[in-house]
Write a protein that holds these residues in place. Sequence first.
Motif, PDB file in Angstrom:
ATOM      1  N   ARG A  67       0.822  -1.220   0.000  1.00  0.00           N
ATOM      2  CA  ARG A  67       0.000   0.000   0.000  1.00  0.00           C
ATOM      3  C   ARG A  67       0.852   1.265   0.000  1.00  0.00           C
ATOM      4  O   ARG A  67       0.469   2.271  -0.588  1.00  0.00           O
ATOM      5  N   PHE A  68       1.971   1.213   0.679  1.00  0.00           N
ATOM      6  CA  PHE A  68       2.853   2.376   0.785  1.00  0.00           C
ATOM      7  C   PHE A  68       4.102   2.136  -0.058  1.00  0.00           C
ATOM      8  O   PHE A  68       4.588   0.994  -0.155  1.00  0.00           O
ATOM      9  N   PHE A  69       4.645   3.241  -0.586  1.00  0.00           N
ATOM     10  CA  PHE A  69       5.845   3.121  -1.419  1.00  0.00           C
ATOM     11  C   PHE A  69       6.780   4.280  -1.098  1.00  0.00           C
ATOM     12  O   PHE A  69       6.387   5.439  -1.163  1.00  0.00           O
ATOM     13  N   ILE A  70       8.020   3.945  -0.769  1.00  0.00           N
ATOM     14  CA  ILE A  70       9.029   4.940  -0.457  1.00  0.00           C
ATOM     15  C   ILE A  70       9.913   5.164  -1.678  1.00  0.00           C
ATOM     16  O   ILE A  70      10.221   4.218  -2.418  1.00  0.00           O
ATOM     17  N   SER A  71      10.277   6.414  -1.903  1.00  0.00           N
ATOM     18  CA  SER A  71      11.162   6.743  -3.014  1.00  0.00           C
ATOM     19  C   SER A  71      12.036   7.920  -2.611  1.00  0.00           C
ATOM     20  O   SER A  71      11.755   8.602  -1.623  1.00  0.00           O
ATOM     21  N   ARG A  72      13.076   8.153  -3.402  1.00  0.00           N
ATOM     22  CA  ARG A  72      13.975   9.256  -3.101  1.00  0.00           C
ATOM     23  C   ARG A  72      14.413   9.939  -4.391  1.00  0.00           C
ATOM     24  O   ARG A  72      14.454   9.308  -5.452  1.00  0.00           O
ATOM     25  N   ASP A  73      14.710  11.218  -4.262  1.00  0.00           N
ATOM     26  CA  ASP A  73      15.224  12.003  -5.371  1.00  0.00           C
ATOM     27  C   ASP A  73      16.528  12.635  -4.891  1.00  0.00           C
ATOM     28  O   ASP A  73      16.501  13.651  -4.186  1.00  0.00           O
ATOM     29  N   ASN A  74      17.635  12.030  -5.254  1.00  0.00           N
ATOM     30  CA  ASN A  74      18.926  12.517  -4.762  1.00  0.00           C
ATOM     31  C   ASN A  74      19.279  13.892  -5.305  1.00  0.00           C
ATOM     32  O   ASN A  74      20.020  14.647  -4.676  1.00  0.00           O
ATOM     33  N   ALA A  75      18.747  14.230  -6.478  1.00  0.00           N
ATOM     34  CA  ALA A  75      19.037  15.547  -7.057  1.00  0.00           C
ATOM     35  C   ALA A  75      18.361  16.667  -6.276  1.00  0.00           C
ATOM     36  O   ALA A  75      18.855  17.792  -6.239  1.00  0.00           O
ATOM     37  N   ARG A  76      17.231  16.340  -5.642  1.00  0.00           N
ATOM     38  CA  ARG A  76      16.468  17.353  -4.909  1.00  0.00           C
ATOM     39  C   ARG A  76      16.574  17.180  -3.397  1.00  0.00           C
ATOM     40  O   ARG A  76      15.936  17.934  -2.649  1.00  0.00           O
ATOM     41  N   ASN A  77      17.330  16.178  -2.944  1.00  0.00           N
ATOM     42  CA  ASN A  77      17.450  15.902  -1.507  1.00  0.00           C
ATOM     43  C   ASN A  77      16.079  15.674  -0.869  1.00  0.00           C
ATOM     44  O   ASN A  77      15.766  16.240   0.198  1.00  0.00           O
ATOM     45  N   MET A  78      15.277  14.856  -1.528  1.00  0.00           N
ATOM     46  CA  MET A  78      13.925  14.606  -1.067  1.00  0.00           C
ATOM     47  C   MET A  78      13.678  13.103  -0.942  1.00  0.00           C
ATOM     48  O   MET A  78      14.203  12.297  -1.729  1.00  0.00           O
ATOM     49  N   VAL A  79      12.858  12.750   0.011  1.00  0.00           N
ATOM     50  CA  VAL A  79      12.352  11.384   0.116  1.00  0.00           C
ATOM     51  C   VAL A  79      10.839  11.478   0.250  1.00  0.00           C
ATOM     52  O   VAL A  79      10.317  12.427   0.851  1.00  0.00           O
ATOM     53  N   TYR A  80      10.153  10.511  -0.326  1.00  0.00           N
ATOM     54  CA  TYR A  80       8.701  10.542  -0.384  1.00  0.00           C
ATOM     55  C   TYR A  80       8.120   9.244   0.176  1.00  0.00           C
ATOM     56  O   TYR A  80       8.768   8.201   0.171  1.00  0.00           O
ATOM     57  N   LEU A  81       6.881   9.367   0.627  1.00  0.00           N
ATOM     58  CA  LEU A  81       6.127   8.183   1.022  1.00  0.00           C
ATOM     59  C   LEU A  81       4.753   8.291   0.375  1.00  0.00           C
ATOM     60  O   LEU A  81       3.943   9.126   0.788  1.00  0.00           O
ATOM     61  N   GLN A  82       4.532   7.485  -0.641  1.00  0.00           N
ATOM     62  CA  GLN A  82       3.224   7.423  -1.286  1.00  0.00           C
ATOM     63  C   GLN A  82       2.371   6.423  -0.516  1.00  0.00           C
ATOM     64  O   GLN A  82       2.752   5.256  -0.384  1.00  0.00           O
TER      65      GLN A  82
END
Length: 122
Positions: A67-82
């Motif tokens: 149900r949940f998905f973690i991702s990261r954007d190293n160029a933007r220094n961001m991590v997300y939790l969908q």
Amino acid sequence: QVQLVESGGGLVQAGDSLRLSCAVSGGTFSSYAMAWFRQAPGKGREFVATINWSDSSTYYSDAVKGRFFISRDNARNMVYLQMNSLKPEDTAVYFCAAGRRAHTVLSTYPYRGQGTQVTVSS
């Protein structure tokens, strides 16, 4: 000094989706394993998901797997939790954490944010 700031929380209905974001400043973001934890009212802190720094491999708790998905954007220094198919039991303060190793134990992450509230109504 490493700082983490979460955003994206709110009040949603059961079955809805929500995406949390965590902005990281200071340090070398691409070298950190990142994780999300949560704390429900009257309960302890609970591991949700983690993503490795080297190959972006992920690991989830059984409660959120699929149900949940973690991702990261190293160029933007961001991590997300969908978060999809949200349930009332997902109600909690969600906070992100950064450390050298991907792990399910909070104490292994020396850097943590203040959290963002997610409330799921039935």
